[in-house]
Design a protein around this motif. Structure first.
Motif, PDB file in Angstrom:
ATOM      1  N   SER A   1    -118.473  30.920  20.332  1.00 25.41           N
ATOM      2  CA  SER A   1    -118.026  32.144  19.316  1.00 25.41           C
ATOM      3  C   SER A   1    -116.154  32.737  20.767  1.00 25.41           C
ATOM      4  O   SER A   1    -115.600  33.303  19.714  1.00 25.41           O
ATOM      5  CB  SER A   1    -118.507  33.500  19.506  1.00 25.41           C
ATOM      6  OG  SER A   1    -118.704  33.729  20.706  1.00 25.41           O
ATOM      7  N   MET A   2    -116.577  32.092  21.949  1.00 23.43           N
ATOM      8  CA  MET A   2    -115.520  32.786  22.786  1.00 23.43           C
ATOM      9  C   MET A   2    -114.105  31.585  22.422  1.00 23.43           C
ATOM     10  O   MET A   2    -113.193  31.864  22.648  1.00 23.43           O
ATOM     11  CB  MET A   2    -115.918  32.436  24.239  1.00 23.43           C
ATOM     12  CG  MET A   2    -116.939  33.381  24.528  1.00 23.43           C
ATOM     13  SD  MET A   2    -115.904  35.424  24.791  1.00 23.43           S
ATOM     14  CE  MET A   2    -116.630  36.051  23.214  1.00 23.43           C
ATOM     15  N   ALA A   3    -114.311  30.505  22.257  1.00 16.90           N
ATOM     16  CA  ALA A   3    -112.941  29.615  21.578  1.00 16.90           C
ATOM     17  C   ALA A   3    -112.683  29.612  20.393  1.00 16.90           C
ATOM     18  O   ALA A   3    -111.403  28.990  20.333  1.00 16.90           O
ATOM     19  CB  ALA A   3    -113.927  27.835  21.133  1.00 16.90           C
ATOM     20  N   THR A   4    -112.694  30.561  19.376  1.00 16.76           N
ATOM     21  CA  THR A   4    -112.582  30.812  18.407  1.00 16.76           C
ATOM     22  C   THR A   4    -111.136  31.892  18.266  1.00 16.76           C
ATOM     23  O   THR A   4    -112.269  33.098  18.717  1.00 16.76           O
ATOM     24  CB  THR A   4    -113.117  30.750  17.490  1.00 16.76           C
ATOM     25  OG1 THR A   4    -114.268  32.188  17.046  1.00 16.76           O
ATOM     26  CG2 THR A   4    -114.203  29.591  16.632  1.00 16.76           C
ATOM     27  N   PRO A   5    -110.643  32.685  17.821  1.00 17.40           N
ATOM     28  CA  PRO A   5    -109.250  33.307  17.722  1.00 17.40           C
ATOM     29  C   PRO A   5    -110.306  34.630  17.273  1.00 17.40           C
ATOM     30  O   PRO A   5    -109.861  35.930  17.639  1.00 17.40           O
ATOM     31  CB  PRO A   5    -108.462  32.846  16.822  1.00 17.40           C
ATOM     32  CG  PRO A   5    -108.683  31.376  16.793  1.00 17.40           C
ATOM     33  CD  PRO A   5    -109.589  30.861  16.643  1.00 17.40           C
ATOM     34  N   HIS A   6    -111.116  34.841  16.310  1.00 18.42           N
ATOM     35  CA  HIS A   6    -111.418  35.152  15.664  1.00 18.42           C
ATOM     36  C   HIS A   6    -112.960  35.956  16.422  1.00 18.42           C
ATOM     37  O   HIS A   6    -113.408  34.914  16.775  1.00 18.42           O
ATOM     38  CB  HIS A   6    -112.345  35.395  14.271  1.00 18.42           C
ATOM     39  CG  HIS A   6    -112.729  34.439  13.466  1.00 18.42           C
ATOM     40  ND1 HIS A   6    -111.634  33.365  13.821  1.00 18.42           N
ATOM     41  CD2 HIS A   6    -113.841  34.236  13.341  1.00 18.42           C
ATOM     42  CE1 HIS A   6    -112.721  32.125  13.149  1.00 18.42           C
ATOM     43  NE2 HIS A   6    -113.620  33.154  13.205  1.00 18.42           N
ATOM     44  N   ARG A   7    -113.104  36.865  16.108  1.00 20.87           N
ATOM     45  CA  ARG A   7    -115.160  37.170  16.794  1.00 20.87           C
ATOM     46  C   ARG A   7    -115.847  37.316  15.441  1.00 20.87           C
ATOM     47  O   ARG A   7    -116.728  38.271  15.488  1.00 20.87           O
ATOM     48  CB  ARG A   7    -114.869  38.540  17.602  1.00 20.87           C
ATOM     49  CG  ARG A   7    -113.727  38.671  18.811  1.00 20.87           C
ATOM     50  CD  ARG A   7    -114.675  37.507  19.887  1.00 20.87           C
ATOM     51  NE  ARG A   7    -113.894  37.469  20.894  1.00 20.87           N
ATOM     52  CZ  ARG A   7    -112.976  35.883  20.900  1.00 20.87           C
ATOM     53  NH1 ARG A   7    -113.540  34.567  20.447  1.00 20.87           N
ATOM     54  NH2 ARG A   7    -112.183  35.289  21.926  1.00 20.87           N
ATOM     55  N   GLU A   8    -116.476  36.034  15.999  1.00 28.03           N
ATOM     56  CA  GLU A   8    -117.800  35.845  14.673  1.00 28.03           C
ATOM     57  C   GLU A   8    -118.649  37.300  15.086  1.00 28.03           C
ATOM     58  O   GLU A   8    -119.214  37.813  13.355  1.00 28.03           O
ATOM     59  CB  GLU A   8    -118.214  34.714  14.618  1.00 28.03           C
ATOM     60  CG  GLU A   8    -117.564  33.752  14.623  1.00 28.03           C
ATOM     61  CD  GLU A   8    -116.741  32.978  15.436  1.00 28.03           C
ATOM     62  OE1 GLU A   8    -115.341  32.038  15.335  1.00 28.03           O
ATOM     63  OE2 GLU A   8    -116.181  33.506  16.972  1.00 28.03           O
TER      64      GLU A   8
END
Length: 135
Positions: A31-38
């Motif tokens: 979740s930190m690596a993706t641009p959006h905040r799941e």
């Protein structure tokens, strides 16, 4: 029978606690690596983010479960679990950087098709890597 259960229980607890910690670490790092905040999107009711994260998480858990059944020790399981997490991160990077550059924005906007696609790709790659992790 009961003696076997008592003897096996510490192994179960060690593997389960390690796998749960590995899963929590994976969710945090992913979740930190993706641009959006799941997690924030899911709290807001974003189905696309829920599908994406759920598929990816299952795609991580399947190979970890396979490795638990076939690992020689706890360290072996943890190392292969890290490989499973890296593969899931790589799946997202390939999709978001090379195939569909706006997919993160589409998930943020609630495009369920985008979330299902990313989650499905993560799940499919998880199944493939689980098959490859069996000696």
């Amino acid at each position: 029978m009961f003696a076997y259960f008592l003897a096996a229980l510490p192994h179960f607890l060690a593997y389960f606690a390690s796998a749960a910690a590995l899963a929590a670490l994976f969710l945090f790092l992913y979740s930190m690596a993706t641009p959006h905040r799941e997690f924030a999107l899911i709290r807001e009711g974003n189905t696309a983010a829920a599908c994406q994260l759920t598929g990816t998480f299952i795609g991580f858990c399947i190979p970890v479960a396979m490795v638990i059944g076939h690992s020689v020790n706890l360290a072996d399981m943890l190392l292969w679990g890290l490989v499973a997490g890296l593969v899931q991160l790589a799946v997202f990077v390939v999709i978001a950087r090379f195939l569909f550059k706006a997919i993160s924005d589409r998930i943020t906007e609630g495009c369920v098709a985008s979330g299902v696609f990313v989650g499905g790709m993560g799940l499919g790659m998880g199944i493939l890597q689980a098959a490859c992790m069996v000696p």
